[in-house]
Design a protein around this motif. Structure first.
Motif, PDB file in Angstrom:
ATOM      1  N   ASP A  90      14.470  15.835   7.974  1.00  0.00           N
ATOM      2  CA  ASP A  90      13.798  14.695   7.352  1.00  0.00           C
ATOM      3  C   ASP A  90      12.922  15.144   6.181  1.00  0.00           C
ATOM      4  OD1 ASP A  90      13.022  11.930   7.186  1.00  0.00           O
ATOM      5  OD2 ASP A  90      11.146  12.406   8.210  1.00  0.00           O
ATOM      6  N   ILE A  92      11.607  15.384   2.154  1.00  0.00           N
ATOM      7  CA  ILE A  92      11.328  14.307   1.211  1.00  0.00           C
ATOM      8  C   ILE A  92      12.564  13.940   0.398  1.00  0.00           C
ATOM      9  CG2 ILE A  92      10.581  15.676  -0.771  1.00  0.00           C
ATOM     10  CD1 ILE A  92       8.781  12.579   0.640  1.00  0.00           C
ATOM     11  N   LYS A  94      15.386  13.353   1.372  1.00  0.00           N
ATOM     12  CA  LYS A  94      16.147  12.317   2.077  1.00  0.00           C
ATOM     13  C   LYS A  94      15.867  10.934   1.496  1.00  0.00           C
ATOM     14  CE  LYS A  94      16.522  10.438   6.803  1.00  0.00           C
ATOM     15  NZ  LYS A  94      16.076  10.643   8.190  1.00  0.00           N
ATOM     16  N   TYR A  95      14.707  10.775   0.869  1.00  0.00           N
ATOM     17  CA  TYR A  95      14.278   9.459   0.387  1.00  0.00           C
ATOM     18  C   TYR A  95      14.431   9.310  -1.123  1.00  0.00           C
ATOM     19  CZ  TYR A  95      12.422   9.638   5.050  1.00  0.00           C
ATOM     20  OH  TYR A  95      12.311   9.773   6.410  1.00  0.00           O
ATOM     21  N   ARG A  96      15.049  10.311  -1.777  1.00  0.00           N
ATOM     22  CA  ARG A  96      15.212  10.259  -3.220  1.00  0.00           C
ATOM     23  C   ARG A  96      16.561  10.843  -3.599  1.00  0.00           C
ATOM     24  NH1 ARG A  96       9.231  12.248  -5.330  1.00  0.00           N
ATOM     25  NH2 ARG A  96       8.084  10.538  -4.403  1.00  0.00           N
ATOM     26  N   PRO A 103       9.641   7.292  -5.092  1.00  0.00           N
ATOM     27  CA  PRO A 103       9.953   6.999  -3.691  1.00  0.00           C
ATOM     28  C   PRO A 103      10.431   5.564  -3.542  1.00  0.00           C
ATOM     29  CG  PRO A 103       7.591   6.965  -4.051  1.00  0.00           C
ATOM     30  CD  PRO A 103       8.205   7.466  -5.328  1.00  0.00           C
ATOM     31  N   PRO A 104      11.194   5.272  -2.508  1.00  0.00           N
ATOM     32  CA  PRO A 104      11.638   3.895  -2.311  1.00  0.00           C
ATOM     33  C   PRO A 104      10.455   2.972  -2.036  1.00  0.00           C
ATOM     34  CG  PRO A 104      12.112   5.234  -0.372  1.00  0.00           C
ATOM     35  CD  PRO A 104      11.648   6.177  -1.455  1.00  0.00           C
ATOM     36  N   PHE A 107       7.732   3.222   1.006  1.00  0.00           N
ATOM     37  CA  PHE A 107       7.726   4.513   1.690  1.00  0.00           C
ATOM     38  C   PHE A 107       6.291   4.994   1.858  1.00  0.00           C
ATOM     39  CE2 PHE A 107       7.875   9.225   1.629  1.00  0.00           C
ATOM     40  CZ  PHE A 107       8.589   9.411   2.796  1.00  0.00           C
ATOM     41  N   HIS A 109       4.075   7.806   2.210  1.00  0.00           N
ATOM     42  CA  HIS A 109       3.925   9.257   2.059  1.00  0.00           C
ATOM     43  C   HIS A 109       2.918   9.841   3.049  1.00  0.00           C
ATOM     44  CE1 HIS A 109       5.738   9.854  -2.196  1.00  0.00           C
ATOM     45  NE2 HIS A 109       6.454  10.524  -1.325  1.00  0.00           N
ATOM     46  N   TRP A 112       4.363  10.086   6.524  1.00  0.00           N
ATOM     47  CA  TRP A 112       5.424  11.093   6.578  1.00  0.00           C
ATOM     48  C   TRP A 112       4.809  12.493   6.635  1.00  0.00           C
ATOM     49  CZ3 TRP A 112       6.761  15.145   3.381  1.00  0.00           C
ATOM     50  CH2 TRP A 112       8.026  15.694   3.567  1.00  0.00           C
TER      51      TRP A 112
END
Length: 263
Positions: A90, A92, A94-96, A103-104, A107, A109, A112
């Motif tokens: 998991d 970072i 994974k989200y970009r 970031p989406p 999200f 931060h 996370w």
């Protein structure tokens, strides 16, 4: 009253930690579980092994291609290298789609970071012990290196007798206690422009190291920013040189304390 944020000498990961360049190349190692945690393992070329081990703690991009290539470079210098994926699939990235994407929407931060930092903090020492049991011998020495998110775990192990020396580049989330507790030599590889470890806080950290009479070496690269050593722009000749010099200095530091018998 001093707030928790004001206690940091290297601030927690922020926007400067989530961007950077992707590095091209084919990694040579493989991933297997150590203590049920994904671990990248890179072995030295035949005939070059020095019998010692480097423990690698990645930045927020986890076991990215950048990280794997860096670990391969430490292996090429003679070390068996093991890198811990404390993000457990998991990171970072994974989200970009790319390192420079925003970031989406929505999200979180901080959430996370908090989740993965808490996990890493509790698993670094058991993982290191498992590495020693599985890969070490009676004569093996250990070094530890971390980038950004990984810096606190370098200090965590340097406060024990698990490792003989350590290094970090462009660190985050460090307090004075991390430096006070050090028992073994530390190399600090730093960027002149660093939102997480700015000059005034870097000077305070060095003051602590001097006051406490710790063994340390500081290298400072002008004209580069946070992330230069693990995700700098390799199309820029100067940034590429800084990245390579950082790595070379860390290898030399480890050779001094592990290979030449100084530890």
């Amino acid at each position: 009253m001093t707030t928790e944020q004001e206690q940091y000498l290297a601030k927690p990961p922020s926007a400067c930690c989530f961007t950077g360049s992707l590095h091209e190349g084919t990694s040579r190692g493989h991933v297997e579980n150590v203590l049920e945690l994904p671990t990248y393992i890179s072995r030295p070329p035949e005939g070059k092994a020095n019998g010692n081990v480097v423990l690698y703690f990645p930045d927020v991009w986890g076991l990215s291609n950048n990280a794997q290539l860096l670990m391969d470079a430490y292996a090429a210098a003679g070390y068996l290298v093991l890198g811990l994926d404390y993000f457990r699939g998991d990171p970072i990235s994974k989200y970009r789609a790319t390192r420079n994407d925003p970031p989406p929407p929505g999200f979180d931060h901080p959430a996370w970071l908090a989740k993965h930092f808490a996990f890493a903090e509790g698993h670094v020492e058991p993982w290191a012990a498992a590495v020693r049991e599985k890969f070490g011998t009676a004569t093996t020495k250990y070094a530890v290196v971390g980038y950004c998110f990984g810096a606190p775990f370098v200090c965590q192990l340097l406060a024990t007798d698990t490792v003989s020396a350590g290094a970090f580049a462009h660190p985050s989330r460090l307090k004075e206690d991390h430096f006070v507790a050090l028992k073994h030599p530390l190399l600090l590889s730093c960027a002149e422009t660093d939102g997480a470890f700015p000059s005034e806080l870097r000077r305070k950290a060095v003051d602590v190291l001097q006051r406490e009479k710790k063994v340390y070496h500081l290298q400072l690269f002008q004209g580069v920013s946070h992330g230069f050593a693990s995700r700098g722009d390799l199309d820029n000749p100067y940034e590429k040189w800084c990245k390579e010099q950082s790595h070379s200095a860390i290898v030399s530091w480890f050779d001094l304390w592990l290979v030449r018998g100084e530890a």
